[in-house]
Each structure stands twice: as C-alpha cells, then as structure tokens.
Design a protein around this motif. Structure first.
Motif, PDB file in Angstrom:
ATOM      1  N   ALA A  85      -3.454  14.607  19.395  1.00 58.08           N
ATOM      2  CA  ALA A  85      -4.897  14.577  19.118  1.00 58.08           C
ATOM      3  C   ALA A  85      -5.169  14.993  17.675  1.00 58.08           C
ATOM      4  O   ALA A  85      -6.003  14.385  16.987  1.00 58.08           O
ATOM      5  CB  ALA A  85      -5.643  15.489  20.088  1.00 58.08           C
ATOM      6  N   ALA A  86      -4.443  15.994  17.184  1.00 54.21           N
ATOM      7  CA  ALA A  86      -4.624  16.444  15.801  1.00 54.21           C
ATOM      8  C   ALA A  86      -4.210  15.356  14.814  1.00 54.21           C
ATOM      9  O   ALA A  86      -4.876  15.153  13.787  1.00 54.21           O
ATOM     10  CB  ALA A  86      -3.824  17.730  15.552  1.00 54.21           C
ATOM     11  N   VAL A  87      -3.137  14.645  15.130  1.00 54.83           N
ATOM     12  CA  VAL A  87      -2.710  13.544  14.258  1.00 54.83           C
ATOM     13  C   VAL A  87      -3.782  12.463  14.235  1.00 54.83           C
ATOM     14  O   VAL A  87      -4.151  11.950  13.166  1.00 54.83           O
ATOM     15  CB  VAL A  87      -1.345  12.968  14.717  1.00 54.83           C
ATOM     16  N   LEU A  88      -4.306  12.110  15.401  1.00 55.65           N
ATOM     17  CA  LEU A  88      -5.351  11.081  15.464  1.00 55.65           C
ATOM     18  C   LEU A  88      -6.650  11.550  14.801  1.00 55.65           C
ATOM     19  O   LEU A  88      -7.403  10.735  14.263  1.00 55.65           O
ATOM     20  CB  LEU A  88      -5.602  10.651  16.901  1.00 55.65           C
ATOM     21  N   ASP A  89      -6.900  12.864  14.826  1.00 57.29           N
ATOM     22  CA  ASP A  89      -8.061  13.400  14.123  1.00 57.29           C
ATOM     23  C   ASP A  89      -7.937  13.202  12.613  1.00 57.29           C
ATOM     24  O   ASP A  89      -8.933  13.084  11.904  1.00 57.29           O
ATOM     25  CB  ASP A  89      -8.222  14.901  14.395  1.00 57.29           C
ATOM     26  N   ALA A  90      -6.706  13.173  12.125  1.00 51.95           N
ATOM     27  CA  ALA A  90      -6.464  13.069  10.682  1.00 51.95           C
ATOM     28  C   ALA A  90      -6.576  11.639  10.159  1.00 51.95           C
ATOM     29  O   ALA A  90      -6.656  11.435   8.952  1.00 51.95           O
ATOM     30  CB  ALA A  90      -5.087  13.641  10.346  1.00 51.95           C
ATOM     31  N   VAL A  91      -6.562  10.688  11.066  1.00 53.07           N
ATOM     32  CA  VAL A  91      -6.674   9.287  10.634  1.00 53.07           C
ATOM     33  C   VAL A  91      -7.932   8.686  11.265  1.00 53.07           C
ATOM     34  O   VAL A  91      -8.335   9.076  12.358  1.00 53.07           O
ATOM     35  CB  VAL A  91      -5.423   8.456  11.039  1.00 53.07           C
ATOM     36  N   GLY A  94     -11.363   6.675  15.620  1.00 58.81           N
ATOM     37  CA  GLY A  94     -12.426   6.725  16.616  1.00 58.81           C
ATOM     38  C   GLY A  94     -12.327   8.043  17.350  1.00 58.81           C
ATOM     39  O   GLY A  94     -11.388   8.814  17.176  1.00 58.81           O
ATOM     40  N   ARG A  95     -13.295   8.292  18.201  1.00 54.89           N
ATOM     41  CA  ARG A  95     -13.386   9.603  18.843  1.00 54.89           C
ATOM     42  C   ARG A  95     -12.716   9.695  20.202  1.00 54.89           C
ATOM     43  O   ARG A  95     -12.350  10.769  20.635  1.00 54.89           O
ATOM     44  CB  ARG A  95     -14.848   9.979  19.037  1.00 54.89           C
ATOM     45  N   SER A  96     -12.579   8.594  20.895  1.00 58.80           N
ATOM     46  CA  SER A  96     -12.177   8.688  22.303  1.00 58.80           C
ATOM     47  C   SER A  96     -10.724   9.121  22.498  1.00 58.80           C
ATOM     48  O   SER A  96     -10.438   9.897  23.404  1.00 58.80           O
ATOM     49  CB  SER A  96     -12.441   7.373  23.021  1.00 58.80           C
ATOM     50  N   ALA A  97      -9.801   8.662  21.684  1.00 57.20           N
ATOM     51  CA  ALA A  97      -8.392   9.002  21.904  1.00 57.20           C
ATOM     52  C   ALA A  97      -8.116  10.506  21.731  1.00 57.20           C
ATOM     53  O   ALA A  97      -7.491  11.114  22.607  1.00 57.20           O
ATOM     54  CB  ALA A  97      -7.489   8.178  20.988  1.00 57.20           C
ATOM     55  N   PRO A  98      -8.578  11.155  20.651  1.00 53.01           N
ATOM     56  CA  PRO A  98      -8.335  12.594  20.540  1.00 53.01           C
ATOM     57  C   PRO A  98      -9.014  13.392  21.658  1.00 53.01           C
ATOM     58  O   PRO A  98      -8.456  14.377  22.146  1.00 53.01           O
ATOM     59  CB  PRO A  98      -8.908  12.965  19.167  1.00 53.01           C
ATOM     60  N   LEU A 101      -6.866  12.931  24.785  1.00 53.58           N
ATOM     61  CA  LEU A 101      -5.623  13.702  24.666  1.00 53.58           C
ATOM     62  C   LEU A 101      -5.873  15.203  24.819  1.00 53.58           C
ATOM     63  O   LEU A 101      -5.066  15.915  25.431  1.00 53.58           O
ATOM     64  CB  LEU A 101      -4.939  13.410  23.329  1.00 53.58           C
ATOM     65  N   THR A 102      -6.980  15.690  24.292  1.00 48.12           N
ATOM     66  CA  THR A 102      -7.328  17.106  24.456  1.00 48.12           C
ATOM     67  C   THR A 102      -7.532  17.420  25.940  1.00 48.12           C
ATOM     68  O   THR A 102      -7.033  18.436  26.450  1.00 48.12           O
ATOM     69  CB  THR A 102      -8.585  17.455  23.642  1.00 48.12           C
ATOM     70  N   ALA A 103      -8.228  16.544  26.650  1.00 46.74           N
ATOM     71  CA  ALA A 103      -8.474  16.742  28.088  1.00 46.74           C
ATOM     72  C   ALA A 103      -7.173  16.688  28.888  1.00 46.74           C
ATOM     73  O   ALA A 103      -6.943  17.529  29.767  1.00 46.74           O
ATOM     74  CB  ALA A 103      -9.452  15.685  28.599  1.00 46.74           C
ATOM     75  N   VAL A 104      -6.313  15.721  28.602  1.00 47.08           N
ATOM     76  CA  VAL A 104      -5.037  15.624  29.321  1.00 47.08           C
ATOM     77  C   VAL A 104      -4.181  16.866  29.055  1.00 47.08           C
ATOM     78  O   VAL A 104      -3.529  17.405  29.959  1.00 47.08           O
ATOM     79  CB  VAL A 104      -4.284  14.324  28.947  1.00 47.08           C
ATOM     80  N   GLY A 105      -4.192  17.353  27.807  1.00 50.95           N
ATOM     81  CA  GLY A 105      -3.462  18.580  27.489  1.00 50.95           C
ATOM     82  C   GLY A 105      -3.956  19.757  28.310  1.00 50.95           C
ATOM     83  O   GLY A 105      -3.167  20.542  28.845  1.00 50.95           O
ATOM     84  N   LEU A 106      -5.273  19.875  28.447  1.00 49.83           N
ATOM     85  CA  LEU A 106      -5.831  20.959  29.266  1.00 49.83           C
ATOM     86  C   LEU A 106      -5.448  20.799  30.739  1.00 49.83           C
ATOM     87  O   LEU A 106      -5.154  21.789  31.417  1.00 49.83           O
ATOM     88  CB  LEU A 106      -7.356  21.015  29.106  1.00 49.83           C
ATOM     89  N   LEU A 149     -12.815  20.379  23.349  1.00 47.35           N
ATOM     90  CA  LEU A 149     -13.214  19.297  24.258  1.00 47.35           C
ATOM     91  C   LEU A 149     -14.730  19.306  24.471  1.00 47.35           C
ATOM     92  O   LEU A 149     -15.374  18.258  24.413  1.00 47.35           O
ATOM     93  CB  LEU A 149     -12.473  19.426  25.590  1.00 47.35           C
ATOM     94  N   ALA A 150     -15.285  20.489  24.699  1.00 46.18           N
ATOM     95  CA  ALA A 150     -16.732  20.578  24.945  1.00 46.18           C
ATOM     96  C   ALA A 150     -17.530  20.081  23.746  1.00 46.18           C
ATOM     97  O   ALA A 150     -18.507  19.324  23.910  1.00 46.18           O
ATOM     98  CB  ALA A 150     -17.117  22.016  25.281  1.00 46.18           C
ATOM     99  N   THR A 151     -17.126  20.462  22.558  1.00 47.44           N
ATOM    100  CA  THR A 151     -17.874  20.018  21.382  1.00 47.44           C
ATOM    101  C   THR A 151     -17.678  18.528  21.128  1.00 47.44           C
ATOM    102  O   THR A 151     -18.608  17.841  20.708  1.00 47.44           O
ATOM    103  CB  THR A 151     -17.499  20.822  20.115  1.00 47.44           C
ATOM    104  N   ARG A 152     -16.499  18.014  21.396  1.00 46.99           N
ATOM    105  CA  ARG A 152     -16.265  16.572  21.244  1.00 46.99           C
ATOM    106  C   ARG A 152     -17.141  15.787  22.228  1.00 46.99           C
ATOM    107  O   ARG A 152     -17.723  14.761  21.872  1.00 46.99           O
ATOM    108  CB  ARG A 152     -14.791  16.241  21.480  1.00 46.99           C
TER     109      ARG A 152
END
Length: 193
Positions: A85-91, A94-98, A101-106, A149-152
């Motif tokens: 998710a952090a890698v996708l945040d850096a490129v 779009g918003r849905s993938a990070p 991934l954050t939700a699946v990690g939790l 996740l909540a803020t996203r």
C-alpha cells in the motif's frame, strides 16, 4: 569495539557508525530484557493464554505441522499488504488499491496475533519482556493502520498516507524486536509434540 566515527581526520569509518547503531539497539533491548517491572502482569497474561481452551488449534497456532512457529509466516500478510500500500501511495495509481491493501492487512492481524500470543505464552521472562514490547508496538501499528483506513474511506488519502507511514515505522520496530526474540535468542524451534 571501535567507537570512533573517524579513523583519521576527514576519513569516515564506514563500519563504526553501524556498530554504534547496533550497539545502541542491542543495549536498549538488553535493558528491556532485564526490566522486571511488568513480570507479575506478564506471568498472569502468559498463564491466561496457556489456559485458553484451544485444543488441537494450539498445535496449529504453534506451527507443529510445519515443524516451526507459524507466526513469522502469518505476519507476511499484514506486512506485505501494508508495504505494498505504501508503494502504491508513492506512485499515481488511484485510491482504491492502497485502501484495499490496508484493509486486507488489518484482516490478517488476527491469525498472526493469535499465533504470536500462543508462542509468547511459552517464553522465559527475558524473552517475554521483549515479546510484550513487540506486542505493544504491533498494537501501535494496528491503531495507525486503522486510522489510515478510516481516513482513506472518508476521502482523505493524504492523511491516510501519513498514518500508514507511522504504521510502517511501528512495524519496523516491532519486527526488530520480534527478530531479536526469534533469532538472537533462538526461540524459533518447535518443541516436540
């Protein structure tokens, strides 16, 4: 051990700074290993975890079928998802993938944490002290990623990224503590059934 940063005026000793950092880390963890202040709570919590009616699931959580603890295997899901998710945040993706991934990690935290607690309940005092710090640091990471996740989900990806970076920092410290227990103190063997 060489504690000087420079071997000669103007020449950096590239090994001593890493030795100093390593020495500082190891001495900090050694202090934690000797800090007996939480021992009564640790003993009570270890007893409570050992008394959980898990039956044969305890062997699965301890990794007996694999011949080694399963906790290090299970933590790959949350860590991998959060790092991705952090890698996708850096490129610009779009918003849905990070967010996903954050939700699946939790979602992957529960089995990893259960396996970790079952392993921790069998540790001797010095390792259990470090293990408790490992668990507390993991809790900080979960709080940070939950806030991310909540803020996203509220449409604030910038704040979500910041929370995510804080969570990754907590995961790094937690991983170093867990690595100390497993590898420096060699607790990774499964006792025979």
């Amino acid at each position: 051990m060489n504690t000087h940063l420079f071997t000669a005026p103007g020449k950096l000793d590239r090994h001593s700074s890493s030795k100093n950092g390593s020495s500082l880390w190891l001495s900090s963890v050694a202090c934690l290993e000797r800090a007996a202040v939480a021992d009564p709570a640790i003993r009570a919590l270890q007893r409570a975890v050992r008394d959980l009616p898990l039956g044969k699931r305890r062997d699965l959580l301890r990794g007996r079928p694999l011949g080694h603890p399963v906790h290090p295997v299970l933590v790959q899901v949350p860590i991998g998802c959060w790092l991705s998710a952090a890698v996708l945040d850096a490129v610009p993706t779009g918003r849905s993938a990070p967010t996903l991934l954050t939700a699946v990690g939790l979602a992957g935290i529960t089995p990893a944490a259960l396996a970790g607690w079952v392993d921790w309940a069998e540790l001797p005092p010095e390792q259990a002290r470090v293990g408790l710090a490992h668990a507390v640091t993991n809790t900080v990471a979960v709080v940070f990623f939950s806030a991310s996740l909540a803020t996203r989900l509220r449409g604030r990806p910038g704040k979500g990224k910041l929370w995510s970076l804080g969570g990754l920092a907590a995961v790094a410290v937690s991983g170093a503590l867990g690595g100390h227990i497993a590898y420096r103190r060699v607790t990774g063997r499964c006792p025979p059934a």
